[in-house]
Enzyme design. Sequence first.
Site, PDB file in Angstrom:
ATOM      1  N   SER A 177     -27.012 -26.379 -24.655  1.00  0.00           N
ATOM      2  CA  SER A 177     -28.016 -27.460 -24.641  1.00  0.00           C
ATOM      3  C   SER A 177     -28.106 -28.076 -23.245  1.00  0.00           C
ATOM      4  O   SER A 177     -29.195 -28.488 -22.806  1.00  0.00           O
ATOM      5  CB  SER A 177     -27.646 -28.538 -25.663  1.00  0.00           C
ATOM      6  OG  SER A 177     -27.720 -28.005 -26.960  1.00  0.00           O
ATOM      7  N   GLU A 178     -26.973 -28.111 -22.552  1.00  0.00           N
ATOM      8  CA  GLU A 178     -26.982 -28.683 -21.193  1.00  0.00           C
ATOM      9  C   GLU A 178     -27.825 -27.810 -20.262  1.00  0.00           C
ATOM     10  O   GLU A 178     -28.595 -28.314 -19.440  1.00  0.00           O
ATOM     11  CB  GLU A 178     -25.535 -28.802 -20.671  1.00  0.00           C
ATOM     12  CG  GLU A 178     -24.687 -29.858 -21.386  1.00  0.00           C
ATOM     13  CD  GLU A 178     -24.239 -29.469 -22.806  1.00  0.00           C
ATOM     14  OE1 GLU A 178     -24.315 -28.268 -23.151  1.00  0.00           O
ATOM     15  OE2 GLU A 178     -23.842 -30.359 -23.579  1.00  0.00           O
ATOM     16  N   GLY A 219     -35.339 -14.837 -25.521  1.00  0.00           N
ATOM     17  CA  GLY A 219     -34.216 -14.913 -26.459  1.00  0.00           C
ATOM     18  C   GLY A 219     -34.058 -16.314 -27.022  1.00  0.00           C
ATOM     19  O   GLY A 219     -33.714 -16.498 -28.187  1.00  0.00           O
ATOM     20  N   GLU A 273     -26.930 -18.187 -25.647  1.00  0.00           N
ATOM     21  CA  GLU A 273     -28.218 -17.986 -24.954  1.00  0.00           C
ATOM     22  C   GLU A 273     -28.615 -19.247 -24.171  1.00  0.00           C
ATOM     23  O   GLU A 273     -29.789 -19.586 -24.059  1.00  0.00           O
ATOM     24  CB  GLU A 273     -29.297 -17.475 -25.907  1.00  0.00           C
ATOM     25  CG  GLU A 273     -28.891 -16.108 -26.460  1.00  0.00           C
ATOM     26  CD  GLU A 273     -29.985 -15.292 -27.074  1.00  0.00           C
ATOM     27  OE1 GLU A 273     -31.146 -15.451 -26.683  1.00  0.00           O
ATOM     28  OE2 GLU A 273     -29.657 -14.456 -27.939  1.00  0.00           O
ATOM     29  N   ILE A 287     -24.656 -35.020 -48.138  1.00  0.00           N
ATOM     30  CA  ILE A 287     -25.356 -35.239 -49.417  1.00  0.00           C
ATOM     31  C   ILE A 287     -24.611 -34.542 -50.557  1.00  0.00           C
ATOM     32  O   ILE A 287     -24.506 -35.065 -51.666  1.00  0.00           O
ATOM     33  CB  ILE A 287     -26.830 -34.765 -49.300  1.00  0.00           C
ATOM     34  CG1 ILE A 287     -27.593 -35.724 -48.371  1.00  0.00           C
ATOM     35  CG2 ILE A 287     -27.505 -34.675 -50.664  1.00  0.00           C
ATOM     36  CD1 ILE A 287     -28.980 -35.264 -47.965  1.00  0.00           C
TER      37      ILE A 287
HETATM   38  N1  COS Z   1     -37.563 -16.309 -15.074  1.00  0.00           N
HETATM   39  C1  COS Z   1     -37.587 -15.565 -13.941  1.00  0.00           C
HETATM   40  N2  COS Z   1     -36.811 -15.833 -12.864  1.00  0.00           N
HETATM   41  C2  COS Z   1     -36.013 -16.900 -12.941  1.00  0.00           C
HETATM   42  C3  COS Z   1     -35.933 -17.724 -14.073  1.00  0.00           C
HETATM   43  C4  COS Z   1     -36.753 -17.387 -15.173  1.00  0.00           C
HETATM   44  N3  COS Z   1     -36.754 -18.108 -16.295  1.00  0.00           N
HETATM   45  N4  COS Z   1     -35.036 -18.690 -13.862  1.00  0.00           N
HETATM   46  C5  COS Z   1     -34.552 -18.494 -12.621  1.00  0.00           C
HETATM   47  N5  COS Z   1     -35.152 -17.420 -12.084  1.00  0.00           N
HETATM   48  C6  COS Z   1     -34.946 -16.898 -10.713  1.00  0.00           C
HETATM   49  C7  COS Z   1     -35.317 -17.948  -9.678  1.00  0.00           C
HETATM   50  O1  COS Z   1     -36.693 -17.887  -9.373  1.00  0.00           O
HETATM   51  C8  COS Z   1     -34.470 -17.537  -8.522  1.00  0.00           C
HETATM   52  O2  COS Z   1     -35.034 -16.427  -7.868  1.00  0.00           O
HETATM   53  P1  COS Z   1     -35.190 -16.346  -6.257  1.00  0.00           P
HETATM   54  O3  COS Z   1     -34.035 -17.075  -5.649  1.00  0.00           O
HETATM   55  O4  COS Z   1     -35.186 -14.882  -5.994  1.00  0.00           O
HETATM   56  O5  COS Z   1     -36.483 -17.012  -5.983  1.00  0.00           O
HETATM   57  C9  COS Z   1     -33.217 -17.006  -9.194  1.00  0.00           C
HETATM   58  O6  COS Z   1     -33.577 -16.660 -10.516  1.00  0.00           O
HETATM   59  C10 COS Z   1     -32.088 -18.002  -9.213  1.00  0.00           C
HETATM   60  O7  COS Z   1     -32.566 -19.166  -9.836  1.00  0.00           O
HETATM   61  P2  COS Z   1     -31.745 -20.528  -9.779  1.00  0.00           P
HETATM   62  O8  COS Z   1     -31.459 -20.890  -8.367  1.00  0.00           O
HETATM   63  O9  COS Z   1     -32.445 -21.514 -10.618  1.00  0.00           O
HETATM   64  O10 COS Z   1     -30.365 -20.058 -10.455  1.00  0.00           O
HETATM   65  P3  COS Z   1     -29.085 -20.853 -10.854  1.00  0.00           P
HETATM   66  O11 COS Z   1     -27.912 -20.054 -10.475  1.00  0.00           O
HETATM   67  O12 COS Z   1     -29.178 -22.286 -10.388  1.00  0.00           O
HETATM   68  O13 COS Z   1     -29.141 -20.809 -12.458  1.00  0.00           O
HETATM   69  C11 COS Z   1     -29.732 -21.404 -14.664  1.00  0.00           C
HETATM   70  C12 COS Z   1     -30.171 -21.271 -13.202  1.00  0.00           C
HETATM   71  C13 COS Z   1     -28.647 -22.450 -14.812  1.00  0.00           C
HETATM   72  C14 COS Z   1     -30.962 -21.844 -15.429  1.00  0.00           C
HETATM   73  C15 COS Z   1     -29.240 -20.011 -15.173  1.00  0.00           C
HETATM   74  O14 COS Z   1     -28.052 -19.633 -14.531  1.00  0.00           O
HETATM   75  C16 COS Z   1     -29.016 -19.976 -16.663  1.00  0.00           C
HETATM   76  O15 COS Z   1     -29.947 -19.876 -17.440  1.00  0.00           O
HETATM   77  N6  COS Z   1     -27.731 -20.039 -17.077  1.00  0.00           N
HETATM   78  C17 COS Z   1     -27.372 -19.878 -18.463  1.00  0.00           C
HETATM   79  C18 COS Z   1     -27.105 -18.445 -18.755  1.00  0.00           C
HETATM   80  C19 COS Z   1     -27.087 -18.190 -20.225  1.00  0.00           C
HETATM   81  O16 COS Z   1     -28.013 -18.530 -20.940  1.00  0.00           O
HETATM   82  N7  COS Z   1     -26.013 -17.561 -20.689  1.00  0.00           N
HETATM   83  C20 COS Z   1     -25.896 -17.192 -22.027  1.00  0.00           C
HETATM   84  C21 COS Z   1     -25.699 -15.710 -22.055  1.00  0.00           C
HETATM   85  S1  COS Z   1     -26.436 -14.893 -23.355  1.00  0.00           S
HETATM   86  S2  COS Z   1     -25.293 -15.279 -24.874  1.00  0.00           S
END
Ligand code: COS
Length: 379
Positions: free
Chosen positions: A366-367, A242, A363, A337
């Site tokens: 930036s942070e 996405g 999605e 501009i």
């Molecule tokens: N692809 C596949 N698996 C993933 C992954 C990815 N890109 N990123 C994380 N995972 C998996 C990890 O491997 C981990 O799995 P296991 O514990 O089973 O090994 C699990 O997910 C948790 O990962 P992590 O510990 O990194 O999770 P966090 O809670 O720390 O979150 C972020 C990581 C911050 C990157 C995540 O919560 C995120 O992307 N947040 C933003 C959400 C978002 O974009 N919201 C907008 C909604 S749509 S408008």
Amino acid sequence: MDFMLTDEQKLIQQTVREFAQNEVAKDAAERDRTETFPKHHVKKMAELGLMGMMTPTEYGGGGLDTISYTLVIEELSKVDASVGVICSVNNSLVCYVIEAFGNEEQKQKYLVPLAKGEKLGAFCLSEPGSGSDAANMKTTAVLRDGYYYINGTKNWITNGKNANYYIVTAHTDPTGGHRGISAFVVEKEFPGFSVGKKERKLGIRSSDTVTINFEDCKVPAQNRLSEEGDGFRIAMKTLDGGRIGIAAQALGIAQGSLEAAINYSKERVQFGKPISQFQAIQFKLADMETKTTASRLLIHRAAWKKDHDLSFSMDAAMAKVHASEAAVFCSTEAVQIYGGYGYIKDYPVERFMRDSKITEIYEGTSEIQRIVIGRGLLK
Ligand code: COS
């Protein structure tokens, strides 16, 4: 290394450019003013095969590569980022999920009409209390007599009012953290499903963004995607793709702003010459072009890696963070501009500036993108 588009990619780009410039651009300002969902453009996008363009042809899609997808989203967003995100969500966050994680029955029932554009999809992850911390969701799904009963509230749901099918994440094991989350396909007609408040937004005002309420929403057990507990991984993998789409949306806004600014600066005469002849303006245009081109290269590389089954989480995050910041920069410079004319609604650049901001937020902010990049570097 080859920086050239293929003949097929060029044809897709040209076809969508004509549609966007000749049809979408015409009513973009009015739809923005009245917050009107572009049903007629969604219908035409379905006819052009854009609503499930990366879905395999055997499931009603276009079978195109991800670079073609980014070209399409860029061209749409160059004139109207609302139309861009409607298309992006259906492709990246809905068709992809069912294609990658659905079983054959789910694909036939849901993916085929979604990819053909006969039905529209939405993706329900965020909640009032969990945005960036996606795993901290409160929505639950309890299995009883062959049905999951979903309770909770999802918000910021793009396409939410007009969609037919929804990808929904919920805790099937609330004590299990991110491993207790599962994903489902939910139909709008299922009992206990309701569309709530429509948000009034700064930008992308002709796309609909709503709250969705689930009150004992009765979902057949066979609508669960993959296994129980797979929902967070599904959401994260889906967001990786996405983010390429949103990066392409941001790129379209940046490119649209740049083109508008170039044209205007050649026409606007001050101190006896077009303002394009002043270095102050040329430097702005140069910075806009540099950021836009760098964004495009990052986006195409992330798309290329996705198509070659290479790991692309970091690449998608870099593309999104760079392109969204470029969109905010370029649209703001375009307004500068245009001067006073940039601040009024007679020209599209004020809409581009308002539309650009969301690309730094949804999605994954930036942070969050920087967290993904930083973690990737240090793992
Ligand atoms: N692809 C596949 N698996 C993933 C992954 C990815 N890109 N990123 C994380 N995972 C998996 C990890 O491997 C981990 O799995 P296991 O514990 O089973 O090994 C699990 O997910 C948790 O990962 P992590 O510990 O990194 O999770 P966090 O809670 O720390 O979150 C972020 C990581 C911050 C990157 C995540 O919560 C995120 O992307 N947040 C933003 C959400 C978002 O974009 N919201 C907008 C909604 S749509 S408008």
